[in-house]
Scaffold this motif. Structure first.
Motif, PDB file in Angstrom:
ATOM      1  N   SER A 111      -2.773 -10.353  15.469  1.00 24.79           N
ATOM      2  CA  SER A 111      -1.858  -9.880  14.432  1.00 24.79           C
ATOM      3  C   SER A 111      -2.332  -8.547  13.865  1.00 24.79           C
ATOM      4  O   SER A 111      -1.518  -7.644  13.608  1.00 24.79           O
TER       5      SER A 111
ATOM      6  N   ASN B 164      -1.263  -5.917  16.458  1.00 25.39           N
ATOM      7  CA  ASN B 164       0.181  -5.659  16.467  1.00 25.39           C
ATOM      8  C   ASN B 164       0.641  -4.928  15.210  1.00 25.39           C
ATOM      9  O   ASN B 164       1.448  -3.987  15.280  1.00 25.39           O
ATOM     10  N   ASN B 165       0.139  -5.348  14.066  1.00 19.44           N
ATOM     11  CA  ASN B 165       0.562  -4.719  12.806  1.00 19.44           C
ATOM     12  C   ASN B 165       0.052  -3.287  12.683  1.00 19.44           C
ATOM     13  O   ASN B 165       0.740  -2.428  12.123  1.00 19.44           O
ATOM     14  N   SER B 166      -1.139  -3.028  13.211  1.00 19.23           N
ATOM     15  CA  SER B 166      -1.654  -1.656  13.198  1.00 19.23           C
ATOM     16  C   SER B 166      -0.776  -0.748  14.050  1.00 19.23           C
ATOM     17  O   SER B 166      -0.434   0.375  13.657  1.00 19.23           O
TER      18      SER B 166
ATOM     19  N   ASN C  99       2.406  -1.322  14.876  1.00 12.77           N
ATOM     20  CA  ASN C  99       3.727  -1.216  14.252  1.00 12.77           C
ATOM     21  C   ASN C  99       3.718  -0.215  13.098  1.00 12.77           C
ATOM     22  O   ASN C  99       4.641   0.601  12.955  1.00 12.77           O
ATOM     23  N   LEU C 100       2.673  -0.284  12.266  1.00 13.18           N
ATOM     24  CA  LEU C 100       2.580   0.652  11.156  1.00 13.18           C
ATOM     25  C   LEU C 100       2.467   2.090  11.664  1.00 13.18           C
ATOM     26  O   LEU C 100       3.121   3.003  11.133  1.00 13.18           O
TER      27      LEU C 100
ATOM     28  N   GLY D 256       5.917  -4.641   5.087  1.00  5.81           N
ATOM     29  CA  GLY D 256       5.511  -5.839   5.826  1.00  5.81           C
ATOM     30  C   GLY D 256       4.152  -5.692   6.480  1.00  5.81           C
ATOM     31  O   GLY D 256       3.304  -6.595   6.394  1.00  5.81           O
ATOM     32  N   GLU D 257       3.924  -4.554   7.149  1.00  2.00           N
ATOM     33  CA  GLU D 257       2.635  -4.324   7.810  1.00  2.00           C
ATOM     34  C   GLU D 257       1.507  -4.180   6.795  1.00  2.00           C
ATOM     35  O   GLU D 257       0.390  -4.654   7.014  1.00  2.00           O
TER      36      GLU D 257
ATOM     37  N   SER E  51       0.547  -7.569   5.587  1.00  2.00           N
ATOM     38  CA  SER E  51      -0.082  -8.387   6.634  1.00  2.00           C
ATOM     39  C   SER E  51      -1.575  -8.098   6.755  1.00  2.00           C
ATOM     40  O   SER E  51      -2.352  -9.000   7.112  1.00  2.00           O
ATOM     41  N   PHE E  52      -2.006  -6.859   6.471  1.00  2.00           N
ATOM     42  CA  PHE E  52      -3.427  -6.547   6.554  1.00  2.00           C
ATOM     43  C   PHE E  52      -4.244  -7.433   5.614  1.00  2.00           C
ATOM     44  O   PHE E  52      -5.251  -8.030   6.007  1.00  2.00           O
TER      45      PHE E  52
ATOM     46  N   ASN F 166      -4.136 -11.166   6.741  1.00  2.00           N
ATOM     47  CA  ASN F 166      -5.017 -11.438   7.880  1.00  2.00           C
ATOM     48  C   ASN F 166      -6.484 -11.444   7.467  1.00  2.00           C
ATOM     49  O   ASN F 166      -7.271 -12.280   7.937  1.00  2.00           O
TER      50      ASN F 166
END
Length: 290
Positions: free
Chosen positions: A90, A93-95, A97-98, A188-189, A192-193, A196
């Motif tokens: 996660s 993926n979030n890194s 996406n951001l 959202g991203e 999420s950091f 996580n």
């Protein structure tokens, strides 16, 4: 993390690395073998115990119960290992996406692209080091106002870097480069950091309950050190290698469970966090190159 080919049976069977359970358990195995030989000698040459009708029956029942406990123990540890891997997936993926969103939102060659590349990379690097016990500020890259002085006197460096990311996005919003709709898209991203990181802290700071861990070790000890009294009547001196093999199986499973229950360290079976962070930083450099 040890990288291997699971289909290469012969190489794996005869391969011993520094964290191999056989290597670690070898002194204890030699002690168990010597102990069993001693019991065998006493039974065969000194005392001549009265033979029992079914000397192995009790250990068979106890061994079944102990096996169930070890299965549950191993599954619990593997769940923690796999959850840690999903969390870092996660993070990855979030890194990305951001970075992709910011790359599309920010103007070409904008200075903030380099700032975000460094800050997001620093965040994952700091989280990795934080989970391993200490964040070395010398490992971080500095840019603009986010220099060594910015991180000084802060114990939780990942939170400080997360704050820097929020500050930079807030600055871009105030000067009109990012609008309100885009700010919502990025939120959202950003959230999420922290989510996580909190999940990783939960795994790291919540070990398997000590009473359960201690009980299994006591049961393995009692099981193995009472086993020779029944086995020597059936197998004579052959009981020594048999008991040693059984001890290796039970104690080895327990040692594997101990190693993987904290997946963020540097053992051979821990997650390859160094590789994950390196790959994400390479992805960020590629995404923000324009």
């Amino acid at each position: 993390m040890l990288i291997y080919n699971p289909k290469d049976w012969w190489k794996l069977i005869f391969y011993f690395h520094k964290a191999d359970t056989f290597r670690k358990l070898l002194p204890a195995m030699m002690g168990v073998m010597a102990y069993t030989f001693f019991i065998s000698y006493l039974e065969n040459n000194v005392f001549h115990f009265v033979p029992l009708k079914n000397p192995l029956a009790i250990h068979s029942l106890v061994g079944f119960v102990l096996s169930l406990l070890l299965v549950f123990r191993t599954n619990s540890s593997y769940d923690r290992w796999w959850e840690g891997r999903k969390i870092w997936g996660s993070f990855t993926n979030n890194s990305r996406n951001l970075a992709l969103k910011l790359s599309a939102i920010l103007p070409d060659k904008h200075e903030s692209k380099e700032v975000f590349r460094i800050l997001v990379g620093n965040y994952l690097l700091a989280v990795k080091d934080y989970l391993r016990g200490h964040v070395n500020l010398e490992h971080l890259d500095y840019v603009g106002n986010y220099n060594e002085a910015f991180y000084a006197n802060y114990k939780h460096i990942p939170n400080r870097i997360g704050q820097a990311i929020h500050l930079e996005i807030s600055r871009l919003y105030k000067v009109g480069i990012i609008n309100a709709e885009q700010l919502i898209i990025l939120n959202g991203e950003l959230v999420s950091f922290t989510d996580n990181l909190g999940a990783c802290e939960r795994i790291r700071n919540t070990p398997i309950p000590s009473s359960y861990n201690i009980f299994i070790k006591k049961m393995i000890f009692l099981y193995v050190f009472t086993m020779p009294f029944g086995f020597v009547l059936e197998f004579k001196f052959w009981a020594a290698p048999i008991v040693t093999l059984i001890f290796y199986a039970f104690a080895g499973i327990e040692m594997i469970a101990e190693e993987i229950e904290d997946p963020f360290g540097t053992d051979s079976n821990d997650l390859a966090l160094d590789t994950i962070v390196k790959n994400v930083k390479n992805n960020l450099s590629e995404i923000f190159k324009n």
